[in-house]
Design a protein around this motif. Structure first.
Motif: not given
Length: 247
Positions: A94-100, A106-107, A111-114, A179-182
């Protein structure tokens, strides 16, 4: 004995774990990319760590019926045996697609966040606290009860906040797919987990002492969750004030 749990559960929606500054911010507006990064980093770390804590609970459960209920929850968390459907992977997606959709590709990748964002102290406290709580046979039962009975409201509020970004998708179906996670939680998982946790706790509610220990675990876990969300709320609130020029 179970009536004491039911009295606690009836008041859970009034607890700061479910009424805090984070939810107010998340549900009322779209966050900037730096704020989203704080949410993705910290919430993602909790979701990813939780199956490890739950595995400790499974291992420490001596009652076969209680152990079976917790195994059901763990199996659900891990995508029913499909790694691509494990809850942490769905959340990352979800977060990766939202960033796109925000043009920041890739923000919000894990891997970047960690590498670039340190966990908040309140997040570390929650993750470490769960490891400790779930290693205690009786307090862990109360801790799991607290988690599951706040989870449906938590996921419902998280989804409502996610809808602030639906306009970024030209195709509404694409948003709902992201939104499959939710939906995995709102649809059935969390409703099932609530009953599984209550059923398991009931197996250990055999004396006033055992119930008191479980209630202690319940209270401690809810307070850790409240601190976790409040920490994120303060962090994103500070970023928002800075970006808007507020003093």
């Amino acid at each position: 004995m179970i009536e004491r749990f039911e009295q606690l559960l009836a008041k859970i929606k009034d607890h700061p774990a479910l009424n805090n500054s984070f939810y107010r911010e998340w549900m009322s507006r779209s966050l900037g990319i730096e704020e989203l990064a704080v949410v993705a980093r910290n919430y993602g770390a909790w979701v990813r760590s939780f199956p490890d804590a739950l595995a400790i609970l499974v291992a420490g459960s001596e009652d076969i019926h209680a152990k079976t209920e917790y195994v059901k929850t763990l199996y659900s968390e891990m995508g029913y045996g499909n790694p691509e459907k494990s809850h942490s992977v769905l959340l990352d997606g979800f977060f990766e697609e939202l960033a796109g959709r925000l043009g920041r590709e890739t923000e919000l990748d894990r891997s970047r966040l960690e590498k670039e964002i340190e966990l908040l102290s309140s997040t570390k406290a929650l993750i470490d606290g769960e490891q400790e709580l779930y290693g205690d046979p009786r307090r862990s039962m109360g801790a799991q009860l607290a988690l599951e009975w706040q989870a449906y409201t938590m996921l419902r509020k998280l989804y409502e906040g996610a809808r602030n970004y639906i306009g970024l998708w030209t195709d509404a179906d694409g948003f709902h797919e992201a939104c499959e996670y939710f939906y995995a939680h709102i649809g059935a998982a969390e409703k099932d987990h609530k009953q599984e946790s209550l059923s398991a706790a009931g197996r250990y509610a055999v004396s006033d002492e055992s119930v008191n220990d479980m209630i202690e675990g319940y209270d401690r876990h809810l307070n850790l969750i409240a601190g976790f969300w409040e920490g994120i709320g303060q962090a994103i609130g500070g970023l928002h004030a800075k970006s808007s020029g507020a003093v």
